[in-house]
Design a protein around this motif. Structure first.
Motif, PDB file in Angstrom:
ATOM      1  N   ASP A   1     -18.673 -41.044  17.685  1.00 22.48           N
ATOM      2  CA  ASP A   1     -18.594 -42.448  17.235  1.00 22.48           C
ATOM      3  C   ASP A   1     -19.262 -43.421  18.195  1.00 22.48           C
ATOM      4  O   ASP A   1     -18.938 -44.620  18.191  1.00 22.48           O
ATOM      5  N   ASP A   2     -20.178 -42.926  18.999  1.00 19.02           N
ATOM      6  CA  ASP A   2     -20.846 -43.756  20.007  1.00 19.02           C
ATOM      7  C   ASP A   2     -21.509 -44.986  19.393  1.00 19.02           C
ATOM      8  O   ASP A   2     -21.563 -46.050  20.011  1.00 19.02           O
ATOM      9  N   LEU A   3     -22.016 -44.825  18.162  1.00 23.72           N
ATOM     10  CA  LEU A   3     -22.782 -45.918  17.537  1.00 23.72           C
ATOM     11  C   LEU A   3     -21.912 -46.812  16.657  1.00 23.72           C
ATOM     12  O   LEU A   3     -22.394 -47.801  16.104  1.00 23.72           O
ATOM     13  N   MET A   4     -20.621 -46.454  16.536  1.00 21.48           N
ATOM     14  CA  MET A   4     -19.770 -47.196  15.608  1.00 21.48           C
ATOM     15  C   MET A   4     -18.884 -48.226  16.310  1.00 21.48           C
ATOM     16  O   MET A   4     -18.594 -49.271  15.760  1.00 21.48           O
ATOM     17  N   TYR A   5     -18.423 -47.902  17.483  1.00 21.74           N
ATOM     18  CA  TYR A   5     -17.555 -48.813  18.247  1.00 21.74           C
ATOM     19  C   TYR A   5     -17.406 -48.295  19.669  1.00 21.74           C
ATOM     20  O   TYR A   5     -17.747 -47.143  19.968  1.00 21.74           O
TER      21      TYR A   5
ATOM     22  N   GLU B   1     -21.323 -53.135  16.288  1.00 23.49           N
ATOM     23  CA  GLU B   1     -22.408 -54.092  16.516  1.00 23.49           C
ATOM     24  C   GLU B   1     -23.661 -53.241  16.464  1.00 23.49           C
ATOM     25  O   GLU B   1     -23.840 -52.356  17.304  1.00 23.49           O
ATOM     26  N   LYS B   2     -24.506 -53.505  15.476  1.00 23.14           N
ATOM     27  CA  LYS B   2     -25.682 -52.660  15.251  1.00 23.14           C
ATOM     28  C   LYS B   2     -26.463 -52.415  16.526  1.00 23.14           C
ATOM     29  O   LYS B   2     -26.723 -53.356  17.282  1.00 23.14           O
ATOM     30  N   ASP B   3     -26.873 -51.167  16.741  1.00 27.14           N
ATOM     31  CA  ASP B   3     -27.667 -50.722  17.888  1.00 27.14           C
ATOM     32  C   ASP B   3     -26.888 -50.678  19.201  1.00 27.14           C
ATOM     33  O   ASP B   3     -27.421 -50.317  20.225  1.00 27.14           O
ATOM     34  N   ARG B   4     -25.615 -51.097  19.177  1.00 29.60           N
ATOM     35  CA  ARG B   4     -24.846 -51.030  20.416  1.00 29.60           C
ATOM     36  C   ARG B   4     -24.271 -49.630  20.595  1.00 29.60           C
ATOM     37  O   ARG B   4     -24.013 -48.903  19.634  1.00 29.60           O
ATOM     38  N   SER B   5     -24.097 -49.246  21.838  1.00 33.06           N
ATOM     39  CA  SER B   5     -23.585 -47.922  22.157  1.00 33.06           C
ATOM     40  C   SER B   5     -22.975 -47.998  23.553  1.00 33.06           C
ATOM     41  O   SER B   5     -23.585 -48.577  24.457  1.00 33.06           O
ATOM     42  N   ASP B   6     -21.787 -47.445  23.718  1.00 40.33           N
ATOM     43  CA  ASP B   6     -21.173 -47.431  25.063  1.00 40.33           C
ATOM     44  C   ASP B   6     -22.064 -46.668  26.045  1.00 40.33           C
ATOM     45  O   ASP B   6     -22.209 -47.051  27.193  1.00 40.33           O
TER      46      ASP B   6
ATOM     47  N   THR C   1     -25.659 -46.508  30.655  1.00 39.07           N
ATOM     48  CA  THR C   1     -26.767 -45.767  31.301  1.00 39.07           C
ATOM     49  C   THR C   1     -28.145 -46.353  30.968  1.00 39.07           C
ATOM     50  O   THR C   1     -29.129 -46.014  31.617  1.00 39.07           O
ATOM     51  N   GLY C   2     -28.214 -47.143  29.907  1.00 40.45           N
ATOM     52  CA  GLY C   2     -29.527 -47.638  29.473  1.00 40.45           C
ATOM     53  C   GLY C   2     -30.156 -46.744  28.413  1.00 40.45           C
ATOM     54  O   GLY C   2     -31.243 -47.028  27.931  1.00 40.45           O
ATOM     55  N   ASP C   3     -29.481 -45.676  28.059  1.00 45.19           N
ATOM     56  CA  ASP C   3     -30.037 -44.761  27.052  1.00 45.19           C
ATOM     57  C   ASP C   3     -28.941 -44.325  26.066  1.00 45.19           C
ATOM     58  O   ASP C   3     -27.763 -44.246  26.424  1.00 45.19           O
ATOM     59  N   TYR C   4     -29.368 -44.023  24.866  1.00 44.98           N
ATOM     60  CA  TYR C   4     -28.428 -43.500  23.868  1.00 44.98           C
ATOM     61  C   TYR C   4     -28.124 -42.032  24.164  1.00 44.98           C
ATOM     62  O   TYR C   4     -28.922 -41.346  24.817  1.00 44.98           O
ATOM     63  N   PRO C   5     -27.009 -41.530  23.640  1.00 44.01           N
ATOM     64  CA  PRO C   5     -26.793 -40.083  23.756  1.00 44.01           C
ATOM     65  C   PRO C   5     -27.832 -39.342  22.902  1.00 44.01           C
ATOM     66  O   PRO C   5     -28.355 -39.914  21.944  1.00 44.01           O
ATOM     67  N   ALA C   6     -28.117 -38.088  23.248  1.00 42.81           N
ATOM     68  CA  ALA C   6     -29.041 -37.294  22.424  1.00 42.81           C
ATOM     69  C   ALA C   6     -28.358 -36.962  21.103  1.00 42.81           C
ATOM     70  O   ALA C   6     -28.981 -36.958  20.043  1.00 42.81           O
TER      71      ALA C   6
ATOM     72  N   GLU D   1     -12.140 -55.088  33.529  1.00 39.08           N
ATOM     73  CA  GLU D   1     -11.665 -53.946  34.322  1.00 39.08           C
ATOM     74  C   GLU D   1     -11.539 -52.663  33.491  1.00 39.08           C
ATOM     75  O   GLU D   1     -11.947 -51.606  33.911  1.00 39.08           O
ATOM     76  N   VAL D   2     -10.966 -52.832  32.300  1.00 39.14           N
ATOM     77  CA  VAL D   2     -10.744 -51.648  31.477  1.00 39.14           C
ATOM     78  C   VAL D   2     -11.904 -51.392  30.519  1.00 39.14           C
ATOM     79  O   VAL D   2     -11.865 -50.467  29.739  1.00 39.14           O
ATOM     80  N   SER D   3     -12.932 -52.230  30.583  1.00 40.62           N
ATOM     81  CA  SER D   3     -13.976 -52.083  29.580  1.00 40.62           C
ATOM     82  C   SER D   3     -15.093 -51.125  30.000  1.00 40.62           C
ATOM     83  O   SER D   3     -15.992 -50.866  29.243  1.00 40.62           O
ATOM     84  N   LYS D   4     -15.026 -50.611  31.204  1.00 37.33           N
ATOM     85  CA  LYS D   4     -16.077 -49.687  31.645  1.00 37.33           C
ATOM     86  C   LYS D   4     -15.952 -48.401  30.813  1.00 37.33           C
ATOM     87  O   LYS D   4     -14.946 -47.707  30.883  1.00 37.33           O
TER      88      LYS D   4
END
Ligand code: BMA
Length: 377
Positions: free
Chosen positions: A55-59, A66-71, A76-81, A345-348
């Motif tokens: 669910d990296d791309l969903m929330y 948020e479209k195109d957002r990813s934890d 890291t500056g990159d999406y997961p593979a 603090e907890v958002s990392k």
């Protein structure tokens, strides 16, 4: 004469090599892109391990679709593979999954991730087709859900001649409709890894090893694949067989539906304490050896770090998976919590040590696999 020598050299030396066939997916009619994905993943797993996130791309913990957002990208500056998605609830015709995610938005993000050159994997925590019909099911904890293990009749009830067989067919119809909708801009089906009926060796889902027989489990798999592949002509799926922690190959393969059905041998193992290192090492050894012999893909398709450890990625996960051809590792969802927004603090989304894993030449995130052009032969 020279030409003849070249010709003979080609026939006797070159031709057999030229003809050496690369392994192919179990589905003989797999689409061109699906075959390419299978072969690319097979090749990549020899070089390193892809990172996946559910669910990296969903929330994320502090944001909701948020479209195109990813934890992963925020950190890291990159999406997961590998992007993981979950379809629990689709079988009921719901608009949102059991995790409240819109199926329309899931389809949108599957397409976006594919367009970027990433890999999609889909899980399915389907409701319990038998116990969900009990009027007061919902009042019981887990009542009627995938986690409801109160009846051992459930798998038999959905197989041919079972009382819920027609209902189950309707579920598979809904699943198919969603799968068929996953197309790229040119209308070509998007290949993906499907991992239903996961963690069979554990007994916390209705398809678990103590809830149905191994024969029933294999039949459930075979019926599902036959429905999608042959009845619905869906040829863009790589099927992942999956168990929870196991200690032997024999235990791993209990209920295995067959090489003509399965493309990937995967395992889920979360780190619950010190024994994990040896257990994971042991399991990955026999899973990857067997996959190699069968010419199948591999993955540690769910994992998670040990509580209290600050260097788990660098000291546990990476060293162990680096010993074996593990196609990808996937960590589970960062559950959205409404209390979090604004609380930095907890958002990392990941521990600092995750950066070590990210920087390692053995780990592949999206940018690295984009270079590989994995959907082209
Ligand atoms: C589980 C948990 C649940 C979730 C399910 C499906 O492991 O994260 O909260 O509903 O996966 O995504």
């Amino acid at each position: 004469m020279k030409k003849l020598i070249f010709f003979l050299a080609f026939v006797f030396i070159g031709f057999p090599g030229f003809c050496k066939k690369l392994p192919v997916p179990a589905d003989k009619k797999a689409t061109h892109e699906t075959v390419a994905l299978f072969q690319s993943m097979l090749k990549l797993q020899q070089k390193g391990v892809m990172y996946g996130h559910q669910d990296d791309l969903m929330y994320g913990r502090t944001w909701w679709y948020e479209k195109d957002r990813s934890d992963t990208k925020d950190f890291t500056g990159d999406y997961p593979a590998i992007a993981g998605f979950e379809l629990g609830g689709i079988e009921l015709g719901n608009e949102r999954s059991l995790d409240s995610v819109s199926f329309v938005q899931i389809a949108e993000q599957v397409k976006a991730h594919y367009k970027r050159g990433g890999v999609v994997t889909i899980s399915w925590h389907a409701n319990n087709p038998l116990t969900m019909q009990i009027p007061d099911a919902k009042s019981r904890r887990q009542g009627g859900t995938a986690w409801d293990i109160s009846s051992k009749e459930v798998v038999a009830s959905i197989l041919p001649n079972g009382v819920n067989h027609e209902m189950f067919n309707a579920w598979l119809e809904r699943l198919s409709t969603f799968f068929i909708s996953l197309k790229d801009e040119k209308g070509a089906p998007i290949p993906f890894v499907f991992r239903p009926y996961h963690e069979h060796s554990g007994s916390f889902f209705w398809w678990g090893s103590k809830i149905c027989t191994d024969e029933q489990y294999a039949s459930l798999w075979r019926y599902t694949v036959d429905f999608l592949r042959n009845k619905k002509s869906i040829h863009n799926i790589l099927y992942a067989y999956n168990t929870d922690r196991v200690t032997s190959l024999e235990q791993y393969l209990k209920g295995y539906p067959g090489d003509d059905i399965i493309d990937m041998l995967s395992i889920d193992m979360y780190d619950r304490g010190e024994k994990f290192n040896a257990e994971l090492d042991n399991a990955l050894k026999f899973v990857t050896e067997t996959a190699l012999a069968k010419k199948k893909l591999t993955a540690l398709s769910e994992t998670g770090e040990r509580r209290g450890m600050v260097d788990w990625w660098s000291k546990v996960l990476l060293p162990i998976v680096s010993k074996y051809p593990v196609g990808y590792v996937l960590t589970w969802r960062n559950t959205y919590n409404m209390k979090f927004p604004g609380m930095t603090e907890v958002s990392k989304p990941f521990p600092d040590d995750f950066k070590f894993f990210y920087d390692s030449p053995r780990s592949f995130f999206l940018k690295e696999i984009q270079k590989e052009n994995i959907y082209k032969h």
